[in-house]
Design a protein around this motif. Structure first.
Motif, PDB file in Angstrom:
ATOM      1  N   MET A   1       0.834  -1.163   0.000  1.00  0.00           N
ATOM      2  CA  MET A   1       0.000   0.000   0.000  1.00  0.00           C
ATOM      3  C   MET A   1       0.887   1.238   0.000  1.00  0.00           C
ATOM      4  SD  MET A   1      -2.940   1.376   2.576  1.00  0.00           S
ATOM      5  CE  MET A   1      -3.949  -0.008   2.688  1.00  0.00           C
ATOM      6  N   THR A   2       0.575   2.164  -0.856  1.00  0.00           N
ATOM      7  CA  THR A   2       1.366   3.363  -1.010  1.00  0.00           C
ATOM      8  C   THR A   2       0.799   4.482  -0.127  1.00  0.00           C
ATOM      9  OG1 THR A   2       1.704   2.725  -3.303  1.00  0.00           O
ATOM     10  CG2 THR A   2       2.310   4.937  -2.713  1.00  0.00           C
ATOM     11  N   LYS A   3       1.678   5.213   0.517  1.00  0.00           N
ATOM     12  CA  LYS A   3       1.232   6.318   1.364  1.00  0.00           C
ATOM     13  C   LYS A   3       1.023   7.560   0.521  1.00  0.00           C
ATOM     14  CE  LYS A   3       3.241   4.604   5.505  1.00  0.00           C
ATOM     15  NZ  LYS A   3       2.969   4.843   6.874  1.00  0.00           N
ATOM     16  N   ILE A   4       0.006   8.320   0.873  1.00  0.00           N
ATOM     17  CA  ILE A   4      -0.355   9.506   0.104  1.00  0.00           C
ATOM     18  C   ILE A   4       0.757  10.550   0.129  1.00  0.00           C
ATOM     19  CG2 ILE A   4      -1.576  10.716   1.947  1.00  0.00           C
ATOM     20  CD1 ILE A   4      -2.888  10.455  -1.581  1.00  0.00           C
ATOM     21  N   ALA A   5       1.476  10.657   1.241  1.00  0.00           N
ATOM     22  CA  ALA A   5       2.568  11.636   1.337  1.00  0.00           C
ATOM     23  C   ALA A   5       3.680  11.309   0.339  1.00  0.00           C
ATOM     24  CB  ALA A   5       3.123  11.658   2.752  1.00  0.00           C
ATOM     25  N   ASP A   6       3.939  10.028   0.121  1.00  0.00           N
ATOM     26  CA  ASP A   6       4.952   9.628  -0.862  1.00  0.00           C
ATOM     27  C   ASP A   6       4.510   9.960  -2.277  1.00  0.00           C
ATOM     28  OD1 ASP A   6       6.433   8.604   1.251  1.00  0.00           O
ATOM     29  OD2 ASP A   6       5.674   6.558   0.957  1.00  0.00           O
ATOM     30  N   LEU A   7       3.213   9.869  -2.528  1.00  0.00           N
ATOM     31  CA  LEU A   7       2.697  10.137  -3.867  1.00  0.00           C
ATOM     32  C   LEU A   7       2.648  11.628  -4.179  1.00  0.00           C
ATOM     33  CD1 LEU A   7      -0.248   7.588  -3.969  1.00  0.00           C
ATOM     34  CD2 LEU A   7       1.952   7.383  -5.100  1.00  0.00           C
ATOM     35  N   GLU A  46      -5.707  -3.716  -2.192  1.00  0.00           N
ATOM     36  CA  GLU A  46      -4.619  -2.746  -2.102  1.00  0.00           C
ATOM     37  C   GLU A  46      -4.389  -2.046  -3.429  1.00  0.00           C
ATOM     38  OE1 GLU A  46      -1.203  -4.846  -0.733  1.00  0.00           O
ATOM     39  OE2 GLU A  46      -1.890  -4.914   1.345  1.00  0.00           O
ATOM     40  N   VAL A  47      -4.386  -2.817  -4.506  1.00  0.00           N
ATOM     41  CA  VAL A  47      -4.150  -2.246  -5.832  1.00  0.00           C
ATOM     42  C   VAL A  47      -5.291  -1.296  -6.201  1.00  0.00           C
ATOM     43  CG1 VAL A  47      -3.997  -2.805  -8.285  1.00  0.00           C
ATOM     44  CG2 VAL A  47      -2.688  -4.120  -6.638  1.00  0.00           C
ATOM     45  N   ARG A  48      -6.525  -1.704  -5.919  1.00  0.00           N
ATOM     46  CA  ARG A  48      -7.674  -0.840  -6.207  1.00  0.00           C
ATOM     47  C   ARG A  48      -7.561   0.492  -5.487  1.00  0.00           C
ATOM     48  NH1 ARG A  48     -12.591  -2.998  -4.100  1.00  0.00           N
ATOM     49  NH2 ARG A  48     -13.385  -0.925  -4.410  1.00  0.00           N
ATOM     50  N   LYS A  49      -7.205   0.455  -4.209  1.00  0.00           N
ATOM     51  CA  LYS A  49      -7.094   1.684  -3.432  1.00  0.00           C
ATOM     52  C   LYS A  49      -5.928   2.551  -3.904  1.00  0.00           C
ATOM     53  CE  LYS A  49      -9.399  -0.194   0.571  1.00  0.00           C
ATOM     54  NZ  LYS A  49      -9.296  -0.634   1.960  1.00  0.00           N
ATOM     55  N   ASP A  50      -4.822   1.923  -4.291  1.00  0.00           N
ATOM     56  CA  ASP A  50      -3.682   2.683  -4.809  1.00  0.00           C
ATOM     57  C   ASP A  50      -4.044   3.372  -6.127  1.00  0.00           C
ATOM     58  OD1 ASP A  50      -2.075   2.079  -2.659  1.00  0.00           O
ATOM     59  OD2 ASP A  50      -0.977   0.476  -3.683  1.00  0.00           O
ATOM     60  N   ILE A  51      -4.784   2.670  -6.975  1.00  0.00           N
ATOM     61  CA  ILE A  51      -5.227   3.264  -8.245  1.00  0.00           C
ATOM     62  C   ILE A  51      -6.113   4.474  -7.957  1.00  0.00           C
ATOM     63  CG2 ILE A  51      -6.741   2.893 -10.238  1.00  0.00           C
ATOM     64  CD1 ILE A  51      -5.601   0.035 -10.379  1.00  0.00           C
ATOM     65  N   ALA A  52      -7.008   4.348  -7.001  1.00  0.00           N
ATOM     66  CA  ALA A  52      -7.895   5.461  -6.654  1.00  0.00           C
ATOM     67  C   ALA A  52      -7.101   6.641  -6.098  1.00  0.00           C
ATOM     68  CB  ALA A  52      -8.933   4.991  -5.645  1.00  0.00           C
ATOM     69  N   ARG A  53      -6.120   6.367  -5.251  1.00  0.00           N
ATOM     70  CA  ARG A  53      -5.302   7.441  -4.678  1.00  0.00           C
ATOM     71  C   ARG A  53      -4.566   8.209  -5.772  1.00  0.00           C
ATOM     72  NH1 ARG A  53      -3.916   3.407  -0.808  1.00  0.00           N
ATOM     73  NH2 ARG A  53      -4.941   3.876   1.137  1.00  0.00           N
ATOM     74  N   ILE A  54      -3.940   7.472  -6.677  1.00  0.00           N
ATOM     75  CA  ILE A  54      -3.160   8.112  -7.736  1.00  0.00           C
ATOM     76  C   ILE A  54      -4.076   8.880  -8.682  1.00  0.00           C
ATOM     77  CG2 ILE A  54      -1.706   7.662  -9.746  1.00  0.00           C
ATOM     78  CD1 ILE A  54      -0.432   5.391  -8.115  1.00  0.00           C
ATOM     79  N   SER A  55      -5.223   8.319  -9.010  1.00  0.00           N
ATOM     80  CA  SER A  55      -6.168   9.016  -9.888  1.00  0.00           C
ATOM     81  C   SER A  55      -6.639  10.323  -9.266  1.00  0.00           C
ATOM     82  CB  SER A  55      -7.376   8.120 -10.178  1.00  0.00           C
ATOM     83  OG  SER A  55      -6.986   6.975 -10.872  1.00  0.00           O
TER      84      SER A  55
END
Length: 65
Positions: A1-7, A46-55
């Motif tokens: 899971m990727t953290k929003i601060a890193d993105l 996890e992948v679904r949520k990461d895709i949503a965060r990046i989008s």
């Protein structure tokens, strides 16, 4: 899971590349699930949520410009 601060520190191009990579992974996970070969079932969410965060971040960066 990727953290929003890193993105947030990444450029839109880097985010786009990462989004493409995650979508490919999502496709592969769906394929594994359909064929019964999936080992890491938690990875789908996890992948679904990461895709949503990046989008969301890409949308924010585009509207801020």
């Amino acid at each position: 899971m990727t953290k929003i601060a890193d993105l947030r520190v990444q450029t839109p191009d880097q985010l786009g590349d990462q989004l493409l990579s995650l979508k490919k992974e999502q496709f592969n996970l769906r394929f594994q699930a359909a064929t019964g070969q999936m080992e890491k079932t938690h990875r789908v969410g996890e992948v679904r949520k990461d895709i949503a965060r990046i989008s969301t971040l890409l949308r924010e960066k585009r509207s801020a410009s």
